[in-house]
Design a protein around this motif. Structure first.
Motif, PDB file in Angstrom:
ATOM      1  N   GLU A   1       0.825  -1.211   0.000  1.00 17.36           N
ATOM      2  CA  GLU A   1       0.000   0.000   0.000  1.00 17.36           C
ATOM      3  C   GLU A   1       0.856   1.256   0.000  1.00 17.36           C
ATOM      4  O   GLU A   1       0.412   2.296  -0.467  1.00 17.36           O
TER       5      GLU A   1
ATOM      6  N   ALA B   1      -2.030   1.486  -8.988  1.00 22.21           N
ATOM      7  CA  ALA B   1      -3.435   1.895  -8.981  1.00 22.21           C
ATOM      8  C   ALA B   1      -4.266   0.923  -9.818  1.00 22.21           C
ATOM      9  O   ALA B   1      -3.767   0.339 -10.784  1.00 22.21           O
ATOM     10  N   GLU B   2      -5.507   0.755  -9.443  1.00 26.99           N
ATOM     11  CA  GLU B   2      -6.395  -0.145 -10.189  1.00 26.99           C
ATOM     12  C   GLU B   2      -6.575   0.288 -11.634  1.00 26.99           C
ATOM     13  O   GLU B   2      -6.868  -0.527 -12.504  1.00 26.99           O
ATOM     14  N   SER B   3      -6.365   1.578 -11.909  1.00 26.08           N
ATOM     15  CA  SER B   3      -6.560   2.104 -13.260  1.00 26.08           C
ATOM     16  C   SER B   3      -5.415   1.761 -14.213  1.00 26.08           C
ATOM     17  O   SER B   3      -5.543   1.937 -15.428  1.00 26.08           O
TER      18      SER B   3
ATOM     19  N   THR C   1      -3.145  -0.173 -16.704  1.00 20.48           N
ATOM     20  CA  THR C   1      -3.403  -1.253 -17.660  1.00 20.48           C
ATOM     21  C   THR C   1      -2.081  -1.859 -18.147  1.00 20.48           C
ATOM     22  O   THR C   1      -1.008  -1.274 -17.965  1.00 20.48           O
TER      23      THR C   1
END
Length: 152
Positions: free
Chosen positions: A84, A130-132, A134
């Motif tokens: 984190e 980050a989840e964003s 790709t």
């Protein structure tokens, strides 16, 4: 004995010291330790990270079947730990005795990483993603890195 889907075996010279280091540097929990005389021939450690729970083994080297990395020499594998807080993970590992290979930095927006070499020769990467982010983002950053190095 506890094993995750991928359970690497980390070979070291000084397994007891390495286990103590992984507890301090990574927050690993010792599940079990198996000895033969004074040598740690098997141990299972549990690591909790931002991605979940993993396990790994730490054991003494037993040439010619297994060998610890040479200090400072290239290694054949490295370990990535999703965290984190990349900066805090890096600082904790360095405080426990690791050598910094790469200070915490944003590789690109949403991807922060740092790298250390533990006192036993293994490389560890701490990454916050980050989840964003790709696969295409990672490919673009990798292409830029290779170009910057002049390896293309």
């Amino acid at each position: 004995m506890e094993m995750s889907a991928l359970h690497p075996n980390v070979t070291v010279s000084g397994a007891r010291e390495a286990i103590a280091f992984y507890e301090a540097a990574l927050g690993a929990e010792v599940v079990d330790v198996v000895t033969a005389g004074d040598a740690v021939i098997h141990s299972d450690l549990r690591l909790r990270s931002a991605a979940g729970v993993s396990t790994f083994t730490v054991a003494e080297e037993f040439p010619p079947d297994s060998a610890a990395p040479e200090p400072g020499a290239p290694t054949h594998a490295s370990f990535s730990v999703p965290v984190e807080d990349t900066d805090a993970a890096h600082a904790r590992a360095v405080a426990a005795g690791a050598s910094s290979l790469a200070e915490p930095a944003d590789w690109f927006e949403g991807f922060r990483q740092a790298a250390v070499r533990d006192p036993f020769g293994h490389r560890w990467y701490f990454v916050t993603v980050a989840e964003s982010v790709t696969a295409e983002d990672v490919q673009r950053a990798s292409d830029a890195w290779i170009t910057q190095r002049g390896d293309d």
